[in-house]
Design an enzyme around this catalytic site. Sequence first.
Site, PDB file in Angstrom:
ATOM      1  N   LYS A 170       0.890  -1.172   0.000  1.00 32.80           N
ATOM      2  CA  LYS A 170       0.000   0.000   0.000  1.00 32.80           C
ATOM      3  C   LYS A 170       0.927   1.221   0.000  1.00 32.80           C
ATOM      4  CE  LYS A 170      -1.740   3.052   1.927  1.00 32.80           C
ATOM      5  NZ  LYS A 170      -1.505   4.476   1.484  1.00 32.80           N
ATOM      6  N   GLU A 245       9.981   1.977  10.348  1.00 30.09           N
ATOM      7  CA  GLU A 245      11.016   2.968  10.019  1.00 30.09           C
ATOM      8  C   GLU A 245      10.340   4.323  10.133  1.00 30.09           C
ATOM      9  OE1 GLU A 245      14.139   2.480   9.326  1.00 30.09           O
ATOM     10  OE2 GLU A 245      14.183   0.312   9.051  1.00 30.09           O
ATOM     11  N   CYS A 279      14.180  11.392   5.894  1.00 25.50           N
ATOM     12  CA  CYS A 279      14.047  11.077   7.320  1.00 25.50           C
ATOM     13  C   CYS A 279      15.382  11.145   8.039  1.00 25.50           C
ATOM     14  CB  CYS A 279      13.417   9.714   7.494  1.00 25.50           C
ATOM     15  SG  CYS A 279      14.190   8.478   6.478  1.00 25.50           S
ATOM     16  N   GLU A 369      10.346  16.829  14.200  1.00 25.59           N
ATOM     17  CA  GLU A 369      10.732  16.628  12.801  1.00 25.59           C
ATOM     18  C   GLU A 369       9.938  17.594  11.926  1.00 25.59           C
ATOM     19  OE1 GLU A 369       9.459  13.046  10.666  1.00 25.59           O
ATOM     20  OE2 GLU A 369      11.558  12.773  10.168  1.00 25.59           O
TER      21      GLU A 369
HETATM   22  P1  NAD Z   1       2.482   8.883   7.143  1.00 25.57           P
HETATM   23  O1  NAD Z   1       2.769   8.122   8.373  1.00 25.57           O
HETATM   24  O2  NAD Z   1       1.385   9.839   7.152  1.00 25.57           O
HETATM   25  O3  NAD Z   1       2.180   7.888   5.927  1.00 25.57           O
HETATM   26  C1  NAD Z   1       3.011   6.805   5.607  1.00 25.57           C
HETATM   27  C2  NAD Z   1       2.177   5.687   5.013  1.00 25.57           C
HETATM   28  O4  NAD Z   1       1.261   5.230   5.989  1.00 25.57           O
HETATM   29  C3  NAD Z   1       1.336   6.118   3.809  1.00 25.57           C
HETATM   30  O5  NAD Z   1       1.268   5.073   2.872  1.00 25.57           O
HETATM   31  C4  NAD Z   1      -0.041   6.348   4.427  1.00 25.57           C
HETATM   32  O6  NAD Z   1      -1.086   6.176   3.520  1.00 25.57           O
HETATM   33  C5  NAD Z   1      -0.065   5.247   5.489  1.00 25.57           C
HETATM   34  N1  NAD Z   1      -0.999   5.493   6.596  1.00 25.57           N
HETATM   35  C6  NAD Z   1      -1.428   6.677   7.083  1.00 25.57           C
HETATM   36  N2  NAD Z   1      -2.297   6.469   8.090  1.00 25.57           N
HETATM   37  C7  NAD Z   1      -2.409   5.130   8.255  1.00 25.57           C
HETATM   38  C8  NAD Z   1      -3.135   4.292   9.141  1.00 25.57           C
HETATM   39  N3  NAD Z   1      -3.951   4.793  10.077  1.00 25.57           N
HETATM   40  N4  NAD Z   1      -2.986   2.954   9.031  1.00 25.57           N
HETATM   41  C9  NAD Z   1      -2.162   2.425   8.108  1.00 25.57           C
HETATM   42  N5  NAD Z   1      -1.465   3.155   7.229  1.00 25.57           N
HETATM   43  C10 NAD Z   1      -1.574   4.505   7.300  1.00 25.57           C
HETATM   44  O7  NAD Z   1       3.867   9.545   6.771  1.00 25.57           O
HETATM   45  P2  NAD Z   1       4.195  10.436   5.508  1.00 25.57           P
HETATM   46  O8  NAD Z   1       3.709  11.807   5.753  1.00 25.57           O
HETATM   47  O9  NAD Z   1       3.748   9.752   4.277  1.00 25.57           O
HETATM   48  O10 NAD Z   1       5.796  10.373   5.530  1.00 25.57           O
HETATM   49  C11 NAD Z   1       6.565  11.245   6.270  1.00 25.57           C
HETATM   50  C12 NAD Z   1       7.117  10.560   7.500  1.00 25.57           C
HETATM   51  O11 NAD Z   1       7.796   9.344   7.176  1.00 25.57           O
HETATM   52  C13 NAD Z   1       8.154  11.378   8.198  1.00 25.57           C
HETATM   53  O12 NAD Z   1       7.896  11.400   9.573  1.00 25.57           O
HETATM   54  C14 NAD Z   1       9.454  10.667   7.922  1.00 25.57           C
HETATM   55  O13 NAD Z   1      10.478  10.835   8.834  1.00 25.57           O
HETATM   56  C15 NAD Z   1       9.018   9.267   7.867  1.00 25.57           C
HETATM   57  N6  NAD Z   1       9.995   8.480   7.108  1.00 25.57           N
HETATM   58  C16 NAD Z   1      10.814   7.609   7.770  1.00 25.57           C
HETATM   59  C17 NAD Z   1      11.754   6.883   7.081  1.00 25.57           C
HETATM   60  C18 NAD Z   1      12.683   5.919   7.757  1.00 25.57           C
HETATM   61  O14 NAD Z   1      13.272   5.084   7.082  1.00 25.57           O
HETATM   62  N7  NAD Z   1      12.835   5.940   9.047  1.00 25.57           N
HETATM   63  C19 NAD Z   1      11.842   7.012   5.712  1.00 25.57           C
HETATM   64  C20 NAD Z   1      10.993   7.914   5.070  1.00 25.57           C
HETATM   65  C21 NAD Z   1      10.053   8.622   5.784  1.00 25.57           C
END
Ligand code: NAD
Length: 462
Positions: A170, A245, A279, A369
């Site tokens: 997803k 992650e 990130c 962040e």
């Molecule tokens: P997000 O958590 O909003 O979304 C990430 C994914 O989760 C998307 O596919 C989204 O559709 C899904 N999602 C959202 N709500 C959900 C739920 N209730 N249940 C299941 N899935 C759900 O994050 P974002 O805004 O897309 O990404 C930014 C964040 O990701 C930042 O905090 C960044 O640091 C983090 N990030 C971490 C890493 C790492 O490797 N540690 C890498 C990239 C991004």
Amino acid sequence: MKAHDGMYIDGAWRPAAGRDTIEVVNPADEQVIAHVPAGTAEDVDAAVRAARAALPGWAATAPAERAARIAALRDVLAARKDEIAGTVTAELGAPLSFSQSVHVGLPVRVAGSYAELAASYAFEERIGNSTVYAEPVGVVGAITPWNYPLHQIVAKVAPALAAGCTIVLKPAEDTPLTAQLFAEAVHEAGVPAGVFNLVTGLGPVAGQALAGHDGVDLVSFTGSTAVGKRIGATAGAAVKRVALELGGKSANVILPGADLARAVAVGVASVMGNSGQTCSALTRMLVHTSQYDEAVALAAEAAGKYGDRIGPLVNAGQQARVRGYIEKGVEEGARLVAGGPDAPREKGCYVSPTVFADVTPEMTIAQEEIFGPVLSILRYEDEDDALRIANGTVYGLAGAVWAADDATAAAFARRMDTGQVDINGGRFNPLAPFGGYKQSGVGRELGPHGLAEYLQTKSLQF
Ligand code: NAD
């Protein structure tokens, strides 16, 4: 832009269960470029069933054949690099040269590394009177963010394929077109039907259905800490494996004696690259009081040079969020030395490359962040003070240490509560384990450690 109006399930594009769609928007000009289906629990269920049905066959496939399919996938991604880079640029906003070199270049390398690992990994070992087998965990539910749309997918799917797992992906709602191209590449690479499945959709609908599905054995999530906590709780309640992650607030520690100009340049580049949406970006620069003013001047100059070379943020919501953080920084008393909250262009989700000096450790911009092109420069008095500041957030994903010599920098890095540290500009290593201490996550991606996440052990005693 070209988009599929269905889900890739069991080796074919199939109509979605519902009629709702998601708009894909180009953040550079805020035009709608495509629509993709918004998956529901029904689509997720169909995909998980396909993955479960394909599991016994793929798990029993010889590692050499799994390696051959991953190598073929790498080759298709490489052959289609221009199309993929153009798609990443259209839906994420990254400059085309960055999309080509990083957004496509990195996942091609990672896919290649798993083709090699699948062929060479010891899936069986002798320990005393036991033979220990490393077996696939099962069906993987992979949930990915938009910031490195192809890399985040490959960092999960390639090791899962190498391990013998089957997958339902997803992807993030902002970047589904890259995920659709990836599904096409999997198909072209000859990966058997049902081994990889794609359901596009909203996080709280399709993502939540996948994380909570009984037929999923491991949930591998990359995204925000807030959503990661919920997914961890859901998986824990079902006694499911989970890999998270999450976010970061990494420190770039410049010790006296370091090459200051280089340390500042690398730090600024890490924060401005991908418009700050990385990130592991080094968003806190820690400088000894004796070199503080010089570092601030160098950083402001370096940020100023970014000007038009920086892409937009992924969407208007992120733009508003980041500008809000910049306003908060000003309100809390930090000193703006480059950029600021005003939108630099009339159209598009742009934020100016921004640098704050006189940031103190408890300020919001030093703790949370931001996920935008915003650097905070903090002052320390001695090494213990620097360590306290470096370790003083809830995160622990990455970091950098600069010193007169590697041994001094490495000694400091060993005291940091973080998953990986670059010593005096050490290069990114796609085989090194990547993942967080503290609230930056659970588990590791990339290289052999990333493969181990998708394996479970069985011991036979003789
Ligand atoms: P997000 O958590 O909003 O979304 C990430 C994914 O989760 C998307 O596919 C989204 O559709 C899904 N999602 C959202 N709500 C959900 C739920 N209730 N249940 C299941 N899935 C759900 O994050 P974002 O805004 O897309 O990404 C930014 C964040 O990701 C930042 O905090 C960044 O640091 C983090 N990030 C971490 C890493 C790492 O490797 N540690 C890498 C990239 C991004």
